[in-house]
Scaffold this active site. Structure first.
Site, short mmCIF file in Angstrom:
data_model
loop_
_atom_site.label_atom_id
_atom_site.label_comp_id
_atom_site.label_asym_id
_atom_site.label_seq_id
_atom_site.Cartn_x
_atom_site.Cartn_y
_atom_site.Cartn_z
CE1 TYR A 33 1.12 -0.25 4.54
CE2 TYR A 33 -0.07 1.88 4.47
CZ TYR A 33 0.78 0.99 4.93
OH TYR A 33 1.15 1.37 6.08
CE LYS A 150 3.08 3.12 3.39
NZ LYS A 150 3.24 3.06 4.49
CD GLU A 182 9.71 1.84 10.64
OE1 GLU A 182 9.45 2.67 9.91
OE2 GLU A 182 9.67 0.77 10.41
CG LEU A 206 8.04 2.52 4.93
CD1 LEU A 206 7.83 1.11 3.83
CD2 LEU A 206 6.72 3.27 5.00
#
Ligand code: PDD
Length: 286
Positions: A33, A150, A182, A206
């Site tokens: 996505y 992702k 993260e 990411l």
């Protein structure tokens, strides 16, 4: 208002849009996505999101059902049809629906599924949270090892968000081997003296599109940037902290695990970067 959404080549009212129960996105989280923000009716960093999408698909050996030009057109049409001034566009591509449930990937005869929808967020860039900052907790990073792709496997990040809520906080920073990877849906930074520190790129995080832009603007403004791992202890002793993502831009973090960071108020570096990011990306919006 009934949204117009995009499903496999068609624009439909949201209630009429359907995906098969055999879709591999549903059965195996076999999908990728992107989330692109919209400010003033224009797309922020579209090219970066389209490029990362291509990379995610390649890494998973998944066919891209749409060209970059057509994808831009669909984004624009959805912004127009839904009269979006500020908000987000969500895009998902899955490996499609095979005839039955099967762990093995289907052959090329199975078409990928592509879905896009808009989320209207008037005043997205004027979020009150940006003025007071957010609070985070630390949690173990229990996601899979390819976080650079992702994918729609977002159960653990959702759980992290719930753990943060239960602790009266806004988000969770994930920690692996003693270092912060993260946030649940954002990249994490601390500021020490005149240096901005954020984890280096790798499979562990990411590769944020906002991250890339913010680091570029920081360097152009002669700020020092160190791309390396940092610990929660280091964050607690930092002068400032912040996160970046397509939906929050640059958002100050004022507390981690109950300890105030710096003055406990949003710091000047985060504020300046937010200003530069919003200004420059609005100028470059398409
Ligand atoms: N999340 N890290 C993770 C785990 C993310 O899910 C995201 C984005 C980011 C920031 O990437 P970018 O700057 O390209 O948005 C970092 C989106 C916004 C989401 O899931 O809604």
């Amino acid at each position: 208002m009934t949204r117009t959404v995009y499903v496999n080549g068609e624009y439909l009212p949201e209630g009429e849009a359907k995906v098969s129960i055999f879709d591999r996105g549903f059965l195996f989280a076999d999908g990728v996505y992107e989330v692109t923000s919209v400010l003033g009716g224009k797309l922020i960093d579209f090219a970066g999101h389209a490029k990362r999408l291509e990379r995610s698909l390649n890494e998973l050996d998944m066919r891209n059902p749409i060209s970059s030009d057509d994808l831009l057109e669909v984004h624009r049409e959805l912004v127009r049809a839904n009269e979006i001034t500020d908000g987000m566009i969500y895009l998902q591509i899955t490996r499609g629906a095979a005839a039955d449930r099967d762990f093995a990937f289907p052959g090329d005869d199975v078409e990928p599924t592509i879905v896009l929808f808009t989320q209207s967020k008037p005043g997205l860039a004027d979020s009150p949270a940006a003025k007071v900052g957010i609070k985070v907790i630390s949690i173990a990073d229990e996601r899979w090892g390819r976080r650079d792709i992702k994918t729609v496997q977002l159960l653990y990040p959702s759980m992290g968000k719930m753990m943060a809520k239960a602790a009266g906080c806004d988000d969770a920073w994930m920690v692996e081997d003693g270092a912060v990877t993260e946030g649940t849906s954002n990249n994490a930074y601390i500021v020490k003296g005149d240096t901005i520190i954020t984890r280096h790129l790798g499979n562990e995080i990411l590769h944020g599109i906002t991250r890339a832009a913010v680091l570029r603007f920081a360097r152009e403004a002669q700020m020092k940037v160190e791309e390396r791992a940092f610990t929660i202890d280091e964050a607690m002793g930092a002068d400032e902290a912040f996160i970046t993502s397509a939906s929050t831009f640059v958002m100050p973090v004022v507390e981690v695990d109950g300890t105030a960071i710096g003055t406990g108020k949003p710091g000047p570096v985060a504020a300046r970067l937010r200003e530069i990011y919003l200004e420059e990306s609005r100028k470059a919006a398409v």
